[in-house]
Write a protein that holds these residues in place. Structure first.
Motif, PDB file in Angstrom:
ATOM      1  N   ASN A   5       0.709  -1.200   0.065  1.00 35.71           N
ATOM      2  CA  ASN A   5       0.080  -0.073  -0.223  1.00 35.71           C
ATOM      3  C   ASN A   5       0.944   1.136  -0.068  1.00 35.71           C
ATOM      4  N   GLY A  32       1.878   2.528  -2.853  1.00 41.69           N
ATOM      5  CA  GLY A  32       1.846   2.997  -4.147  1.00 41.69           C
ATOM      6  C   GLY A  32       2.574   2.357  -5.338  1.00 41.69           C
ATOM      7  N   LYS A  33       3.151   1.172  -5.094  1.00 42.66           N
ATOM      8  CA  LYS A  33       3.991   0.494  -6.090  1.00 42.66           C
ATOM      9  C   LYS A  33       3.102   0.486  -7.435  1.00 42.66           C
ATOM     10  N   THR A  34       2.068  -0.222  -7.480  1.00 43.14           N
ATOM     11  CA  THR A  34       1.127  -0.205  -8.638  1.00 43.14           C
ATOM     12  C   THR A  34       0.877   1.074  -9.192  1.00 43.14           C
ATOM     13  N   SER A  35       0.557   1.998  -8.589  1.00 40.45           N
ATOM     14  CA  SER A  35       0.139   3.222  -8.959  1.00 40.45           C
ATOM     15  C   SER A  35       1.763   3.934  -9.962  1.00 40.45           C
ATOM     16  N   ASN A  74       7.634   8.552  -1.762  1.00 37.66           N
ATOM     17  CA  ASN A  74       6.178   8.467  -2.246  1.00 37.66           C
ATOM     18  C   ASN A  74       5.373   8.928  -1.071  1.00 37.66           C
ATOM     19  N   ASP A 112       2.608  14.011  -0.190  1.00 33.03           N
ATOM     20  CA  ASP A 112       1.524  14.742   0.149  1.00 33.03           C
ATOM     21  C   ASP A 112       0.781  14.546   1.362  1.00 33.03           C
ATOM     22  N   ASP A 120     -10.456   0.506  -3.221  1.00 27.06           N
ATOM     23  CA  ASP A 120      -9.689   1.674  -3.473  1.00 27.06           C
ATOM     24  C   ASP A 120     -10.059   2.607  -2.303  1.00 27.06           C
ATOM     25  N   ARG A 148      -8.571   6.832   1.553  1.00 30.23           N
ATOM     26  CA  ARG A 148      -7.974   7.904   0.207  1.00 30.23           C
ATOM     27  C   ARG A 148      -9.298   7.911  -0.540  1.00 30.23           C
TER      28      ARG A 148
HETATM   29  N1  LIG Z   1      -2.620  10.509  -1.631  1.00 31.28           N
HETATM   30  C1  LIG Z   1      -1.868   9.959  -2.303  1.00 31.28           C
HETATM   31  N2  LIG Z   1      -2.278   8.583  -2.456  1.00 31.28           N
HETATM   32  C2  LIG Z   1      -1.415   7.674  -3.235  1.00 31.28           C
HETATM   33  C3  LIG Z   1      -0.058   8.065  -3.797  1.00 31.28           C
HETATM   34  N3  LIG Z   1       0.182   6.934  -4.385  1.00 31.28           N
HETATM   35  C4  LIG Z   1      -0.620   6.129  -4.360  1.00 31.28           C
HETATM   36  N4  LIG Z   1      -1.783   6.350  -3.691  1.00 31.28           N
HETATM   37  C5  LIG Z   1      -3.017   5.709  -3.245  1.00 31.28           C
HETATM   38  O1  LIG Z   1      -2.583   4.593  -2.580  1.00 31.28           O
HETATM   39  C6  LIG Z   1      -3.170   3.211  -2.739  1.00 31.28           C
HETATM   40  C7  LIG Z   1      -2.578   2.266  -2.673  1.00 31.28           C
HETATM   41  O2  LIG Z   1      -1.908   2.312  -3.904  1.00 31.28           O
HETATM   42  P1  LIG Z   1      -1.131   1.036  -4.997  1.00 31.28           P
HETATM   43  O3  LIG Z   1      -0.489   1.496  -6.195  1.00 31.28           O
HETATM   44  O4  LIG Z   1      -2.492  -0.029  -5.204  1.00 31.28           O
HETATM   45  O5  LIG Z   1      -0.162   0.323  -3.804  1.00 31.28           O
HETATM   46  P2  LIG Z   1       0.545  -0.905  -3.986  1.00 31.28           P
HETATM   47  O6  LIG Z   1      -0.152  -1.857  -2.711  1.00 31.28           O
HETATM   48  O7  LIG Z   1       2.161  -0.462  -3.187  1.00 31.28           O
HETATM   49  O8  LIG Z   1       0.928  -1.475  -4.855  1.00 31.28           O
HETATM   50  C8  LIG Z   1      -4.227   3.636  -3.649  1.00 31.28           C
HETATM   51  O9  LIG Z   1      -5.410   4.103  -3.181  1.00 31.28           O
HETATM   52  C9  LIG Z   1      -3.521   5.043  -4.216  1.00 31.28           C
HETATM   53  O10 LIG Z   1      -4.439   5.806  -4.978  1.00 31.28           O
HETATM   54  C10 LIG Z   1       0.405   9.399  -3.328  1.00 31.28           C
HETATM   55  O11 LIG Z   1       1.444   9.680  -3.842  1.00 31.28           O
HETATM   56  N5  LIG Z   1      -0.498  10.033  -2.486  1.00 31.28           N
END
Ligand SMILES: Nc1nc2c(ncn2[C@@H]2O[C@H](COP(=O)(O)OP(=O)(O)O)[C@@H](O)[C@H]2O)c(=O)[nH]1
Ligand SMILES: [Mg+2]
Lengths: 74, 667
Positions: B10, B12-15, B111, B114, B368, B492
């Protein structure tokens, strides 16, 4: 004990060595260890898990584990 | 170059992956969204980026975390991007240290700056970078801010080796590492320091790997020795000692990096939590949300939309095709194949696209927003009572969309027993492919109580799953402790674009299946209904399809539907649940949904219709699900079991409902 505090109370963790190894590993992963400050956010009904907050991060753990965590009230 | 993306769950890796590669992987706000590695290409078209499941440490507890360790042990990687959540730096840095020890060049993507700012944390990127000793770029993965700089930093040619000795573990451990280096004697291409430290921490994956190079006995003896030494001289176990040393280093980094903290008022997330995880309101709120979701999908929004689409397909579209066929002078065979086979079969399934998309939209929204992890928390007490833990509820919720990703999501459950149980029971969750069957039958028999009847089926699925969980966990799957610790990510606000993408991502599978699997199936079923022992173009009752369906039909006499039509559609339903609808459309020669519903009442009574729906809900996981169960359990026995128990339970329940209903005087 962590499981005995009231909602909204803050405390510092003194000892987590009594908890099951797996749970302890996971707590360490989440940054919960001796010396961490936590705040009780809420208790789920019917003896369900409790939600605690530390450094802006919320975590859910079961009450059986919570009562094995020694803490001091802040 | 192969570049791996590694970080806590969580963060933001996938983002970030989506931003750096321009592709759309599935983003969600709960730990465990990504359970397998995904490979994409950088925008420069040269380098590859690999998205991995989130981990807290390289020493895994659950199967999805093991994917990362296995990856680092067995596959080639040139560089790594370590993504850090700026609002949770201390915790994230434990992983960073382990990555540095691994010895490959690492770049940090900082990451969620903000979020950190909102929490009153001010981080000076340059100071932090200097302290850790590797390049660092602040990014906002969600919007893509800073991602280009990060891409540049990581794909640039020159990059120095990281400082693998960032933590000094004290004389005993450092000496042991040197001894291990001699034992290993350069036989492995992985860093000896990293391998040694991971083994000291108890990493089983690494130990297994090292045993390829060092004799088992010799290694075990070496490990026991060092563990004893550390225990004697420090008083704590070696893994705890390593953790402490890392923590000291991190505290030092944090202190030297001039991180400013200000106290700020309660964040919004905690205010929301005060309500949705409220002691009294928590469960009712969850049920209310579920109710809204079902009403929108089945009643308020989904039904009218599906009707519109149905009118279009059976009206305008069919007429156009018919005119075209007439104009082209197609033979009666082609005519029948296209209109009675393909349009009826595929069209009958496509009609339900609006409802399925609405359902997927809600599931994406739950994922999400961060509510999913709360559901696990709220449900834990109930799940514990039946021998599972709250996390098992997440795969089940995902299973409402499609059972396959649901079963995959069970990888995040740490204990093998609970994971297996979740895999076995997730198919009982009524997936979206079963929805067309319900929609058809409630339209025919229960027009007044549509949503209520469908809701009753969903709830039946959950109740059966809970009862069986209790049964299995106290009989065949006894023993082993239960385990529940869950991270609750901050809420979020979901972005519309991300929501739409993940809805589309899930829904497109359904559309694609209609165009391929259902298409081919429709042609095949139509052929079976067109030919029979007596030749081609036979009466339907003399077709092969009738013969096959009629063969098993008598079995269903006690549960209310002894017709060859039901028998035939149940067989095709194993391939894909929505194929039941295609088959029925073809068999009953129905030009559209409404007339099919009219026809159905000649063959089913309302009670038999309900019994049929219950049977469809439970009777067998579809082919794709069976394949996934086999892949995830790696056991033929459990795969067969998952099909067998479902068949028995389905038959029993349908029997009770049908015979019981008749006794009570229902029709
Ligand atoms: N506020 C904010 N939210 C973020 C940021 N990057 C990712 N997110 C949110 O964090 C959550 C997890 O992101 P995801 O890419 O699935 O993370 P992963 O589990 O590491 O792959 C999602 O709801 C994204 O929209 C960021 O830089 N700022
Ligand atoms: Mg992910």
């Amino acid at each position: 004990m962590l499981g005995k505090l009231k909602k909204g109370e803050k405390c510092r963790i003194l000892d987590i060595s009594r908890i099951d190894l797996l749970v302890r590993r996971r707590l360490l992963d989440l940054g919960i260890t001796e010396g961490t400050e936590v705040c009780i956010k809420c208790y789920m009904p019917f003896g369900g898990p409790i939600m605690v907050e530390s450094c802006g991060q919320c975590i859910g753990i079961r009450r059986v584990e919570a009562v094995q965590i020694e803490v001091e009230r802040l | 170059m192969d570049i791996a993306l590694i970080g806590n769950p969580n963060t933001g890796k996938t983002s970030l992956f989506n931003n750096l590669t321009g592709s759309y992987e599935y983003v969600g706000n709960w730990s465990g969204v990504t359970v397998e590695k995904k490979v994409g290409q950088f925008k420069n078209k040269k380098d590859k980026l690999i998205d991995l499941p989130g981990i807290y440490s390289l020493n895994p507890l659950s199967k999805d975390e093991g994917v990362v360790t296995q990856f680092l042990l067995s596959e080639h990687v040139d560089k790594m991007i370590n993504i850090l959540d700026a609002s949770q730096l201390e915790r994230n840095l434990h992983l960073t240290i382990q990555l540095l020890e691994y010895g490959k060049p690492v770049v940090i993507g900082l990451n969620m700056v903000d979020v950190a700012l909102k929490r009153g944390l001010q981080i000076e990127p340059n100071h932090l970078s200097n302290q850790i000793g590797i390049p660092l770029t602040p990014v906002i993965a969600r919007t893509g801010k800073g991602c280009d700089l990060l891409a540049e930093a990581v794909t640039s040619e020159r990059m120095s080796e990281p400082n693998a000795r960032i933590v000094n573990y004290g004389i005993e451990i450092e000496e042991a590492i040197l001894r291990f280096e001699q034992l290993l004697d350069n036989k492995s291409s992985r860093s000896a320091r990293w391998l040694a430290l991971q083994m000291f921490e108890g990493n089983q994956y690494v130990k297994k790997y090292v045993k390829n190079y060092i004799e088992s006995e010799k290694l075990d003896q070496f490990l026991v020795e060092i563990k004893d030494t550390v225990k004697r001289s420090t008083g704590v176990s070696i893994d705890q000692f390593i953790f402490q040393k890392r923590k000291e280093t991190i505290d030092q980094i944090m202190a030297d990096a001039y991180i400013k903290r200000e106290q700020i008022k309660t964040p919004l997330s905690e205010k929301i939590d005060a309500i949705v995880t409220n002691k009294i309101l928590g469960l009712p709120i969850f049920f209310l949300l579920m109710y809204l979701m079902f009403m929108l999908t089945f009643d308020w929004l989904g039904f009218p939309l599906s009707d519109l689409l149905d009118a279009f397909i059976t009206g305008t579209l069919s007429n156009t095709i018919e005119n075209l066929l007439n104009a082209a002078g197609a033979s009666a065979f082609i005519h029948s194949l296209i209109l009675d086979g393909i349009v009826a079969g595929v069209g009958g399934v496509l009609v339900f696209v609006p409802q399925i998309f609405i359902l997927f939209f809600f599931i994406s929204l739950l994922e999400d927003s961060g509510y999913m992890a709360r559901v696990a928390l709220v449900m834990d007490r109930l799940m514990e009572a039946v021998g599972l833990n709250g996390k098992a509820f997440i795969p089940m919720m995902i299973g409402f969309g499609c059972n396959v990703p649901g079963i995959m999501a069970a990888r995040t459950i740490e204990t093998p027993k609970e994971r297996l149980l979740t895999i076995l029971l997730t198919p009982l969750m009524s997936c979206s492919a079963r929805l067309p069957v319900y929609a058809l039958f409630v339209g025919a028999f229960f027009v007044q109580q549509k949503a209520f009847i469908v809701l009753s089926l969903y709830i039946l699925g959950i109740v059966v799953a809970l009862v069986l969980a209790k049964l299995f966990s106290s009989t065949i799957l006894k023993g082993e402790t239960s385990f529940f610790v869950i991270e609750l990510p901050p809420y979020r606000l979901p972005q519309f674009q991300a929501l739409w993408r993940s809805t589309w991502d899930k829904g497109k599978g359904f559309v694609k299946k209609a165009g391929t699997f259902i298409f081919a199936g429709s042609v095949f079923i139509w052929l079976l209904s067109y030919i029979g022992p007596g030749g081609t173009d036979v009466a339907l009752d003399d077709s092969y399809l009738a013969a096959i369906g009629g063969f098993i039909a008598p079995l269903f006499e006690p549960i209310g539907f002894n017709t060859w039509q039901a028998g035939a559609s149940l067989i095709t339903g194993f391939l894909a649940k929505e194929a039941i609808i295609s088959t029925m459309n073809i068999i009953y020669f129905a030009p559209d949904e409404a007339s099919l519903q009219g026809l159905l009442s000649d063959y089913f009574t309302p009670l038999a219709g309900y019994s049929f729906m219950v049977f469809i809900l439970l009777y067998i996981p579809c082919l794709a699900t069976v394949a996934t169960i086999y892949k995830e359990t790696g056991s033929k026995k459990w795969t067969a079991f998952s099909m067998g128990y479902a068949l028995i339970i389905a038959y029993l329940l349908a029997l009770i409902i049908y015979q019981g209903g008749r006794l009570l005087g229902f029709m």
